[in-house]
Design a protein around this motif. Sequence first.
Motif, PDB file in Angstrom:
ATOM      1  N   GLU A 195      11.058   9.684  14.929  1.00 31.06           N
ATOM      2  CA  GLU A 195       9.703  10.008  15.379  1.00 31.06           C
ATOM      3  C   GLU A 195       9.674  11.325  16.152  1.00 31.06           C
ATOM      4  OE1 GLU A 195       8.377   6.606  17.537  1.00 31.06           O
ATOM      5  OE2 GLU A 195       8.228   5.332  15.741  1.00 31.06           O
ATOM      6  N   THR A 196      10.708  11.555  16.964  1.00 31.89           N
ATOM      7  CA  THR A 196      10.781  12.805  17.715  1.00 31.89           C
ATOM      8  C   THR A 196      10.967  13.999  16.791  1.00 31.89           C
ATOM      9  OG1 THR A 196      11.840  11.575  19.505  1.00 31.89           O
ATOM     10  CG2 THR A 196      11.919  13.960  19.644  1.00 31.89           C
ATOM     11  N   LEU A 197      11.822  13.846  15.784  1.00 26.66           N
ATOM     12  CA  LEU A 197      12.067  14.939  14.837  1.00 26.66           C
ATOM     13  C   LEU A 197      10.834  15.227  13.989  1.00 26.66           C
ATOM     14  CD1 LEU A 197      15.674  13.967  13.736  1.00 26.66           C
ATOM     15  CD2 LEU A 197      15.034  15.969  15.088  1.00 26.66           C
ATOM     16  N   LYS A 198      10.069  14.194  13.667  1.00 25.14           N
ATOM     17  CA  LYS A 198       8.847  14.411  12.890  1.00 25.14           C
ATOM     18  C   LYS A 198       7.856  15.260  13.684  1.00 25.14           C
ATOM     19  CE  LYS A 198       8.202  13.015   9.308  1.00 25.14           C
ATOM     20  NZ  LYS A 198       8.632  13.587   8.000  1.00 25.14           N
ATOM     21  N   SER A 199       7.827  15.104  14.998  1.00 22.32           N
ATOM     22  CA  SER A 199       6.931  15.936  15.813  1.00 22.32           C
ATOM     23  C   SER A 199       7.373  17.392  15.786  1.00 22.32           C
ATOM     24  CB  SER A 199       6.873  15.416  17.250  1.00 22.32           C
ATOM     25  OG  SER A 199       8.106  15.604  17.925  1.00 22.32           O
ATOM     26  N   VAL A 200       8.691  17.632  15.776  1.00 18.21           N
ATOM     27  CA  VAL A 200       9.196  19.003  15.663  1.00 18.21           C
ATOM     28  C   VAL A 200       8.819  19.591  14.308  1.00 18.21           C
ATOM     29  CG1 VAL A 200      11.268  20.444  15.619  1.00 18.21           C
ATOM     30  CG2 VAL A 200      11.099  18.551  17.251  1.00 18.21           C
ATOM     31  N   GLN A 201       8.952  18.784  13.271  1.00 15.31           N
ATOM     32  CA  GLN A 201       8.559  19.235  11.937  1.00 15.31           C
ATOM     33  C   GLN A 201       7.090  19.662  11.907  1.00 15.31           C
ATOM     34  OE1 GLN A 201      10.021  15.782   9.501  1.00 15.31           O
ATOM     35  NE2 GLN A 201      10.824  17.421   8.207  1.00 15.31           N
ATOM     36  N   SER A 202       6.242  18.898  12.544  1.00 15.29           N
ATOM     37  CA  SER A 202       4.800  19.215  12.558  1.00 15.29           C
ATOM     38  C   SER A 202       4.548  20.556  13.220  1.00 15.29           C
ATOM     39  CB  SER A 202       4.023  18.117  13.297  1.00 15.29           C
ATOM     40  OG  SER A 202       4.114  16.890  12.616  1.00 15.29           O
ATOM     41  N   ILE A 203       5.270  20.830  14.293  1.00 13.93           N
ATOM     42  CA  ILE A 203       5.107  22.117  15.000  1.00 13.93           C
ATOM     43  C   ILE A 203       5.528  23.268  14.094  1.00 13.93           C
ATOM     44  CG2 ILE A 203       5.996  23.506  16.914  1.00 13.93           C
ATOM     45  CD1 ILE A 203       6.205  20.809  18.490  1.00 13.93           C
ATOM     46  N   LEU A 204       6.666  23.130  13.421  1.00 17.46           N
ATOM     47  CA  LEU A 204       7.125  24.184  12.517  1.00 17.46           C
ATOM     48  C   LEU A 204       6.163  24.367  11.347  1.00 17.46           C
ATOM     49  CD1 LEU A 204      10.955  23.387  12.401  1.00 17.46           C
ATOM     50  CD2 LEU A 204       9.851  25.290  13.586  1.00 17.46           C
ATOM     51  N   LYS A 205       5.664  23.277  10.832  1.00 19.56           N
ATOM     52  CA  LYS A 205       4.710  23.336   9.719  1.00 19.56           C
ATOM     53  C   LYS A 205       3.451  24.089  10.129  1.00 19.56           C
ATOM     54  CE  LYS A 205       2.286  20.399   6.369  1.00 19.56           C
ATOM     55  NZ  LYS A 205       2.040  18.990   5.942  1.00 19.56           N
ATOM     56  N   ASN A 206       2.970  23.811  11.325  1.00 20.73           N
ATOM     57  CA  ASN A 206       1.764  24.487  11.817  1.00 20.73           C
ATOM     58  C   ASN A 206       1.984  25.979  12.023  1.00 20.73           C
ATOM     59  OD1 ASN A 206       0.327  22.085  11.813  1.00 20.73           O
ATOM     60  ND2 ASN A 206       0.768  21.627  13.964  1.00 20.73           N
ATOM     61  N   GLU A 207       3.242  26.359  12.253  1.00 24.34           N
ATOM     62  CA  GLU A 207       3.583  27.780  12.417  1.00 24.34           C
ATOM     63  C   GLU A 207       3.852  28.453  11.072  1.00 24.34           C
ATOM     64  OE1 GLU A 207       3.745  29.689  15.104  1.00 24.34           O
ATOM     65  OE2 GLU A 207       3.447  28.184  16.684  1.00 24.34           O
ATOM     66  N   GLY A 208       3.760  27.686   9.992  1.00 22.77           N
ATOM     67  CA  GLY A 208       4.013  28.233   8.661  1.00 22.77           C
ATOM     68  C   GLY A 208       5.488  28.447   8.375  1.00 22.77           C
ATOM     69  N   ALA A 210       9.610  26.841   7.610  1.00 25.21           N
ATOM     70  CA  ALA A 210      10.296  25.764   6.894  1.00 25.21           C
ATOM     71  C   ALA A 210      10.571  24.608   7.838  1.00 25.21           C
ATOM     72  CB  ALA A 210      11.600  26.287   6.297  1.00 25.21           C
ATOM     73  N   TYR A 211      10.384  23.395   7.353  1.00 26.34           N
ATOM     74  CA  TYR A 211      10.509  22.236   8.238  1.00 26.34           C
ATOM     75  C   TYR A 211      11.229  21.067   7.585  1.00 26.34           C
ATOM     76  CZ  TYR A 211       6.361  20.799   5.563  1.00 26.34           C
ATOM     77  OH  TYR A 211       5.494  20.494   4.549  1.00 26.34           O
ATOM     78  N   GLN A 212      12.076  21.338   6.608  1.00 27.29           N
ATOM     79  CA  GLN A 212      12.851  20.256   6.006  1.00 27.29           C
ATOM     80  C   GLN A 212      13.750  19.610   7.057  1.00 27.29           C
ATOM     81  OE1 GLN A 212      14.917  21.521   2.385  1.00 27.29           O
ATOM     82  NE2 GLN A 212      13.362  20.365   1.275  1.00 27.29           N
ATOM     83  N   LEU A 213      14.069  18.325   6.861  1.00 26.56           N
ATOM     84  CA  LEU A 213      14.865  17.560   7.813  1.00 26.56           C
ATOM     85  C   LEU A 213      16.147  17.069   7.147  1.00 26.56           C
ATOM     86  CD1 LEU A 213      15.345  16.018  10.471  1.00 26.56           C
ATOM     87  CD2 LEU A 213      13.888  14.180   9.569  1.00 26.56           C
ATOM     88  N   SER A 214      17.280  17.430   7.761  1.00 21.08           N
ATOM     89  CA  SER A 214      18.593  16.987   7.291  1.00 21.08           C
ATOM     90  C   SER A 214      19.217  16.104   8.370  1.00 21.08           C
ATOM     91  CB  SER A 214      19.494  18.187   7.011  1.00 21.08           C
ATOM     92  OG  SER A 214      20.793  17.778   6.628  1.00 21.08           O
ATOM     93  N   VAL A 215      19.595  14.879   7.978  1.00 20.69           N
ATOM     94  CA  VAL A 215      20.144  13.898   8.918  1.00 20.69           C
ATOM     95  C   VAL A 215      21.544  13.530   8.484  1.00 20.69           C
ATOM     96  CG1 VAL A 215      19.882  11.564   9.837  1.00 20.69           C
ATOM     97  CG2 VAL A 215      17.863  13.002   9.495  1.00 20.69           C
TER      98      VAL A 215
END
Length: 366
Positions: A195-208, A210-215
């Motif tokens: 859930e925390t990483l998804k919030s980071v992804q949203s911020i990057l997405k809003n900045e235009g 790349a926001y792919q997530l590797s775990v």
Amino acid sequence: MCYSLKVLPEKIIRPTVVVDLKKVKENILSIINKATHSNTSVRLHCKTHQSKEISNLIMNIGITKITVSSVEMAEQFAEYGWKDICIAFPVNILEIDAINALASRVKLYLIVDHSDVVTFLDQNLSHDIQVWIDIDAGYGRTGVLVSDNREIVHLAKQIDHSEKMNLAGILTHSGETYACRGKEDILKLHQGVFETLKSVQSILKNEGLAYQLSVGDTPIASTLTHFEGIDEIRPGNLALYDMTQSFIGSCHHSQIAISLACPIVSKYRKRLELLVHAGGVHFSKDAIETETGKLYGRCMALSDGRWITPHMDVIRLCQEHGIVSVQPEQFDRFNIGDTLYIHPVHACMVMNLFKSVSQDRVVYLS
């Protein structure tokens, strides 16, 4: 060398690693099946096995990209034919010449967590590379703190503006899962991190950006029923598994694909202990803390991969010595000159140690 179970050399005279390739394949396919249903890509970490035999196996399965833990290991696997490699260790700028040489041969992914490193790479890279931003979601080992949105965005923009670097997204390793005991603990921890990483992804997405997530960790990859919302997984230990993973709840002990063949060299009836030739230089000194003390390995039956009962555990290690505790009814079942097959606590360390000692003392069961 590769043997079938029926023709495994009877006369193992020194500590020898035995790897069951059938189990390796089953372990990997179970992850691939889950990932396929979630449209998640699999980038297996090869630091656990460091093996050409397992490299060939996973390549034949259809995996096309891997993770390694050092530039040197990346060079090794490039020689094995891999063309898409992620070095999941923060960039060591002193290795820039080797990094440039690698980037000329393969599609290379690096991870960064500091703006000075990004600046250095921008000024010194000779070839295009892909870059993940390493995120510390609670483990406290490497990475930008997951709460430091400003720094994460700053790094992402720095990378995005570079001519030689392409931003892949954010990457994390939830090493905290290794302190878990049971699937429920693992899944609860993962949910919070996710859930925390998804919030980071949203911020990057809003900045235009790349926001792919590797775990990347075996407990999460093994216990999740699906990988929805995760673009890439990078488990490594699951290829072999080990006692740690069994105690965590990542696997059943019958899935462990690695054992140490250890010759019995003496017996001590009063102590109910056997002495095997295999010590810290073979097992490493990694241990599992139990109510009765430290545990360095557990004996298994080679025929089915299950633990011998009552349990026969490695309870002490010196450099070359391993002490195995037995029950009274077991003591006379084993003789000097017999071989015990023992599941190690940490497969990654064992394979690395034997790579250093002698690669011909690693045998593979087909």
